[in-house]
Design a protein around this motif. Structure first.
Motif, PDB file in Angstrom:
ATOM      1  N   ILE A  89      67.194  -0.188  63.505  1.00 43.77           N
ATOM      2  CA  ILE A  89      65.750  -0.045  63.321  1.00 43.77           C
ATOM      3  C   ILE A  89      65.360   1.423  63.256  1.00 43.77           C
ATOM      4  CG2 ILE A  89      63.499  -0.444  64.399  1.00 43.77           C
ATOM      5  CD1 ILE A  89      64.686  -3.056  65.548  1.00 43.77           C
ATOM      6  N   GLN A  90      65.890   2.225  64.172  1.00 47.88           N
ATOM      7  CA  GLN A  90      65.567   3.653  64.203  1.00 47.88           C
ATOM      8  C   GLN A  90      66.075   4.365  62.947  1.00 47.88           C
ATOM      9  OE1 GLN A  90      63.606   4.993  66.391  1.00 47.88           O
ATOM     10  NE2 GLN A  90      63.742   7.073  65.548  1.00 47.88           N
ATOM     11  N   LYS A  91      67.261   3.999  62.502  1.00 47.00           N
ATOM     12  CA  LYS A  91      67.850   4.628  61.315  1.00 47.00           C
ATOM     13  C   LYS A  91      67.022   4.331  60.069  1.00 47.00           C
ATOM     14  CE  LYS A  91      71.153   6.857  59.179  1.00 47.00           C
ATOM     15  NZ  LYS A  91      71.302   8.327  59.332  1.00 47.00           N
ATOM     16  N   ILE A  92      66.624   3.074  59.890  1.00 44.55           N
ATOM     17  CA  ILE A  92      65.794   2.708  58.741  1.00 44.55           C
ATOM     18  C   ILE A  92      64.464   3.433  58.800  1.00 44.55           C
ATOM     19  CG2 ILE A  92      64.514   0.794  57.688  1.00 44.55           C
ATOM     20  CD1 ILE A  92      66.811  -1.048  58.448  1.00 44.55           C
ATOM     21  N   LYS A  93      63.891   3.522  59.979  1.00 44.18           N
ATOM     22  CA  LYS A  93      62.616   4.220  60.136  1.00 44.18           C
ATOM     23  C   LYS A  93      62.746   5.686  59.752  1.00 44.18           C
ATOM     24  CE  LYS A  93      59.257   5.633  63.649  1.00 44.18           C
ATOM     25  NZ  LYS A  93      58.905   5.567  65.102  1.00 44.18           N
ATOM     26  N   GLU A  94      63.794   6.350  60.213  1.00 41.77           N
ATOM     27  CA  GLU A  94      63.975   7.779  59.929  1.00 41.77           C
ATOM     28  C   GLU A  94      64.276   8.047  58.453  1.00 41.77           C
ATOM     29  OE1 GLU A  94      67.070   9.018  62.509  1.00 41.77           O
ATOM     30  OE2 GLU A  94      65.838   8.973  64.337  1.00 41.77           O
ATOM     31  N   ASP A  95      65.049   7.171  57.836  1.00 38.34           N
ATOM     32  CA  ASP A  95      65.506   7.428  56.472  1.00 38.34           C
ATOM     33  C   ASP A  95      64.548   6.940  55.396  1.00 38.34           C
ATOM     34  OD1 ASP A  95      67.745   8.535  57.576  1.00 38.34           O
ATOM     35  OD2 ASP A  95      69.043   6.801  57.213  1.00 38.34           O
ATOM     36  N   LEU A  96      63.826   5.847  55.652  1.00 39.27           N
ATOM     37  CA  LEU A  96      63.086   5.205  54.576  1.00 39.27           C
ATOM     38  C   LEU A  96      61.572   5.179  54.752  1.00 39.27           C
ATOM     39  CD1 LEU A  96      65.433   2.140  53.891  1.00 39.27           C
ATOM     40  CD2 LEU A  96      65.340   4.331  52.685  1.00 39.27           C
ATOM     41  N   LEU A  97      61.075   5.407  55.949  1.00 37.57           N
ATOM     42  CA  LEU A  97      59.617   5.407  56.128  1.00 37.57           C
ATOM     43  C   LEU A  97      59.030   6.651  55.487  1.00 37.57           C
ATOM     44  CD1 LEU A  97      57.235   3.895  57.449  1.00 37.57           C
ATOM     45  CD2 LEU A  97      57.528   5.421  59.430  1.00 37.57           C
ATOM     46  N   PRO A  98      58.136   6.502  54.506  1.00 40.24           N
ATOM     47  CA  PRO A  98      57.550   7.677  53.842  1.00 40.24           C
ATOM     48  C   PRO A  98      56.813   8.580  54.845  1.00 40.24           C
ATOM     49  CG  PRO A  98      57.089   5.678  52.606  1.00 40.24           C
ATOM     50  CD  PRO A  98      57.666   5.244  53.921  1.00 40.24           C
ATOM     51  N   GLU A  99      56.902   9.867  54.614  1.00 40.09           N
ATOM     52  CA  GLU A  99      56.220  10.813  55.487  1.00 40.09           C
ATOM     53  C   GLU A  99      54.711  10.604  55.385  1.00 40.09           C
ATOM     54  OE1 GLU A  99      55.944  15.638  56.282  1.00 40.09           O
ATOM     55  OE2 GLU A  99      57.277  14.841  54.728  1.00 40.09           O
ATOM     56  N   GLY A 100      54.075  10.417  56.515  1.00 41.62           N
ATOM     57  CA  GLY A 100      52.646  10.140  56.543  1.00 41.62           C
ATOM     58  C   GLY A 100      52.334   8.695  56.857  1.00 41.62           C
ATOM     59  N   ALA A 101      53.290   7.817  56.634  1.00 42.40           N
ATOM     60  CA  ALA A 101      53.108   6.406  56.969  1.00 42.40           C
ATOM     61  C   ALA A 101      53.488   6.178  58.434  1.00 42.40           C
ATOM     62  CB  ALA A 101      53.953   5.522  56.062  1.00 42.40           C
ATOM     63  N   PRO A 153      64.145   4.498  48.683  1.00 44.08           N
ATOM     64  CA  PRO A 153      63.326   5.691  48.914  1.00 44.08           C
ATOM     65  C   PRO A 153      62.263   5.898  47.841  1.00 44.08           C
ATOM     66  CG  PRO A 153      65.614   6.170  49.362  1.00 44.08           C
ATOM     67  CD  PRO A 153      65.589   4.807  48.742  1.00 44.08           C
ATOM     68  N   LEU A 154      62.633   5.727  46.570  1.00 47.34           N
ATOM     69  CA  LEU A 154      61.663   5.868  45.480  1.00 47.34           C
ATOM     70  C   LEU A 154      60.634   4.748  45.510  1.00 47.34           C
ATOM     71  CD1 LEU A 154      64.086   6.843  42.574  1.00 47.34           C
ATOM     72  CD2 LEU A 154      62.594   8.371  43.875  1.00 47.34           C
ATOM     73  N   PHE A 155      61.105   3.559  45.768  1.00 46.46           N
ATOM     74  CA  PHE A 155      60.258   2.378  45.796  1.00 46.46           C
ATOM     75  C   PHE A 155      59.198   2.481  46.893  1.00 46.46           C
ATOM     76  CE2 PHE A 155      60.394  -2.523  46.354  1.00 46.46           C
ATOM     77  CZ  PHE A 155      59.185  -2.635  45.696  1.00 46.46           C
ATOM     78  N   LEU A 156      59.642   2.779  48.105  1.00 48.54           N
ATOM     79  CA  LEU A 156      58.718   2.860  49.236  1.00 48.54           C
ATOM     80  C   LEU A 156      57.780   4.045  49.116  1.00 48.54           C
ATOM     81  CD1 LEU A 156      61.229   1.929  52.078  1.00 48.54           C
ATOM     82  CD2 LEU A 156      59.368   0.519  51.201  1.00 48.54           C
ATOM     83  N   GLN A 157      58.268   5.154  48.556  1.00 49.12           N
ATOM     84  CA  GLN A 157      57.397   6.308  48.334  1.00 49.12           C
ATOM     85  C   GLN A 157      56.316   5.978  47.319  1.00 49.12           C
ATOM     86  OE1 GLN A 157      57.626   9.141  50.113  1.00 49.12           O
ATOM     87  NE2 GLN A 157      55.754   9.876  49.119  1.00 49.12           N
ATOM     88  N   PHE A 158      56.686   5.232  46.294  1.00 47.83           N
ATOM     89  CA  PHE A 158      55.700   4.808  45.298  1.00 47.83           C
ATOM     90  C   PHE A 158      54.611   3.954  45.935  1.00 47.83           C
ATOM     91  CE2 PHE A 158      54.245   1.344  42.577  1.00 47.83           C
ATOM     92  CZ  PHE A 158      53.642   2.044  41.533  1.00 47.83           C
ATOM     93  N   LEU A 159      55.021   3.003  46.782  1.00 47.31           N
ATOM     94  CA  LEU A 159      54.040   2.143  47.449  1.00 47.31           C
ATOM     95  C   LEU A 159      53.112   2.956  48.341  1.00 47.31           C
ATOM     96  CD1 LEU A 159      56.300  -0.893  48.434  1.00 47.31           C
ATOM     97  CD2 LEU A 159      54.711  -0.719  46.518  1.00 47.31           C
ATOM     98  N   TYR A 160      53.688   3.935  49.039  1.00 45.65           N
ATOM     99  CA  TYR A 160      52.868   4.774  49.913  1.00 45.65           C
ATOM    100  C   TYR A 160      51.875   5.604  49.100  1.00 45.65           C
ATOM    101  CZ  TYR A 160      51.565   8.641  52.939  1.00 45.65           C
ATOM    102  OH  TYR A 160      50.846   9.588  53.629  1.00 45.65           O
ATOM    103  N   GLU A 161      52.346   6.219  48.022  1.00 45.27           N
ATOM    104  CA  GLU A 161      51.453   7.036  47.190  1.00 45.27           C
ATOM    105  C   GLU A 161      50.361   6.185  46.563  1.00 45.27           C
ATOM    106  OE1 GLU A 161      51.376  10.189  47.055  1.00 45.27           O
ATOM    107  OE2 GLU A 161      53.239  10.591  48.152  1.00 45.27           O
ATOM    108  N   SER A 162      50.705   4.945  46.225  1.00 43.17           N
ATOM    109  CA  SER A 162      49.707   4.047  45.663  1.00 43.17           C
ATOM    110  C   SER A 162      48.600   3.758  46.667  1.00 43.17           C
ATOM    111  CB  SER A 162      50.371   2.744  45.225  1.00 43.17           C
ATOM    112  OG  SER A 162      49.416   1.824  44.727  1.00 43.17           O
TER     113      SER A 162
END
Length: 241
Positions: A43-55, A134-143
């Motif tokens: 859980i911690q690894k996924i959070k650190e690697d894939l959670l967009p900055e600001g989310a 990473p690209l997918f989740l960043q796109f969702l966050y920017e949206s």
């Protein structure tokens, strides 16, 4: 290949009832170890690697974190037990029915198939984890950000989504091996896969549209690898068979 009847299914279930205890034991042991020592790290690894900055991740229920750990541990337990389950099911179907009458795998072939399967699954997970997600989740966050809203994701929903997408890519990357085994054992032919190529393409992009948001970029990130691996599978089967 003869029809698989209800009577044959009953015989299969009776034959494996004793071994079910072993399967449950494997799942239970791995479940317990994962719950205590592994699930928090995942859980911690996924959070650190894939959670967009600001989310941000939030709890929506008091037991959300606990249930999430139990789910991850249970998934790991079934993953570890899966090879034994597959071997057991294959042997039982082969010995008690004619379902696999034309399908024979030696011990050495099974080991090779297993190793290749693990490598392909790992490659699919690596692709999803390092490139697509990473690209997918960043796109969702920017949206969401462009709409003037703050991104607060449920911890369970975020982790479940990541795990689901990684599993999808792991399965996609199994395609060359799956097609090779079917053709090698005479279950179907290479020409059949070639003939239905367009039908598979439609199915691939339909799946991509279901598991991704309605935008072309992310759908291509899922659909194109499916098409690519289908074509690679055709080449592999043609060369090796």
């Amino acid at each position: 290949m003869s029809e698989f009847t209800a009577k044959e299914l009953a015989e299969v279930l009776v034959a494996i009832r004793v071994r079910l205890i072993r399967i449950l034991a494997i799942v239970a042991v791995v479940w317990a170890i994962s719950f205590l020592y592994i699930s928090d790290f995942i859980i911690q690894k996924i959070k650190e690697d894939l959670l967009p900055e600001g989310a941000n991740l939030i709890y929506q229920a008091p037991l959300e974190g606990m249930i999430l750990k139990l789910k991850i541990s249970l998934i790991l337990g079934f993953i570890v037990a899966l090879p034994y389950i597959v071997v057991l099911a294959y042997r039982t179907l082969r010995d008690r029915t004619e379902f696999f009458s034309n399908f024979e795998i030696s011990r050495s072939q099974a080991i090779i198939y297993g190793i290749v399967s693990v490598i392909l699954f790992a490659a699919g997970v690596a692709y999803g984890y390092t490139l697509m997600l990473p690209l997918f989740l960043q796109f969702l966050y920017e949206s969401a950000k462009s709409q003037g809203v703050l991104a607060f994701y449920s911890l369970a929903e975020f982790i479940n989504f990541v795990v689901m997408m990684l599993a999808v890519f792991g399965v996609i990357f199994q395609m060359p091996l799956f097609m090779y085994i079917l053709v090698k054992n005479g279950i179907t032919s290479l020409e059949t896969f070639k003939y239905y190529r367009r039908h598979f393409y439609v199915a691939f992009f339909t799946v991509a549209a279901i598991v991704t948001p309605p935008d072309v970029f992310t759908q291509l990130m899922v659909g194109v690898p499916m098409v690519l691996f289908y074509e690679i599978s055709l080449i592999v089967v043609r060369v090796l068979t």
